[in-house]
Write a protein that holds these residues in place. Structure first.
Motif: not given
Length: 152
Positions: A36-44, A75-85, A91-96
């Protein structure tokens, strides 16, 4: 005699539990690893403390219990860091990970499962917690689930 249903260490009147929802949230429903992958776009305007608090709260979900037992495999998680643009502002992804679709459905709860006796109250509370941190921009949460085929 009224049939009773045991969930979340409480007993509920089975007449009030949808048969479909009971089936969909059974740990035995569609066994096999689910991601179960969850991506969040946070407030600036969030700062590092906000982001740390969000990540900590999300990872605390792993301690949630179902009938007294853990049901989230990891649960695994991490901040977006792809160089592909191509991150689309997320901003952040979680894999449950879950052992069955039933466990995933119990976790997801609303809107799929409407009876509170049949979904995780801890995850339900997390949804309320995270809401103020999410960007007002449309489509600021993305969820994608998939079944992991068994190793041959």
């Amino acid at each position: 005699m009224t049939k009773r249903y045991q969930a979340n260490s409480r007993t509920y009147d089975k007449r009030r539990c949808s048969k479909t929802e009971v089936s969909l949230t059974s740990s035995a429903y569609e066994p096999g690893t689910i991601r179960h992958i969850v991506l969040f776009r946070y407030r600036d305007d969030l700062d590092g403390n906000d982001l740390q608090r969000i990540e900590q709260k999300f990872h605390e979900l792993q301690t949630s219990r179902r009938d007294g037992h853990p049901y989230i495999l990891g649960i695994e998680s991490g901040a977006q860091n792809s160089p592909e643009g191509l991150g689309q502002g997320f901003h952040h992804a979680y894999i449950v990970s879950f052992a069955s679709q039933g466990d995933r459905n119990y976790y997801v709860g609303e809107p799929l499962i409407t009876n509170p006796a049949l979904y995780d109250p801890v995850h339900h509370a997390f949804k309320s917690f995270i809401a103020p941190y999410i960007s007002d921009q449309e489509r600021s949460v993305l969820v994608f689930d998939f079944h992991v085929p068994a190793q041959q």
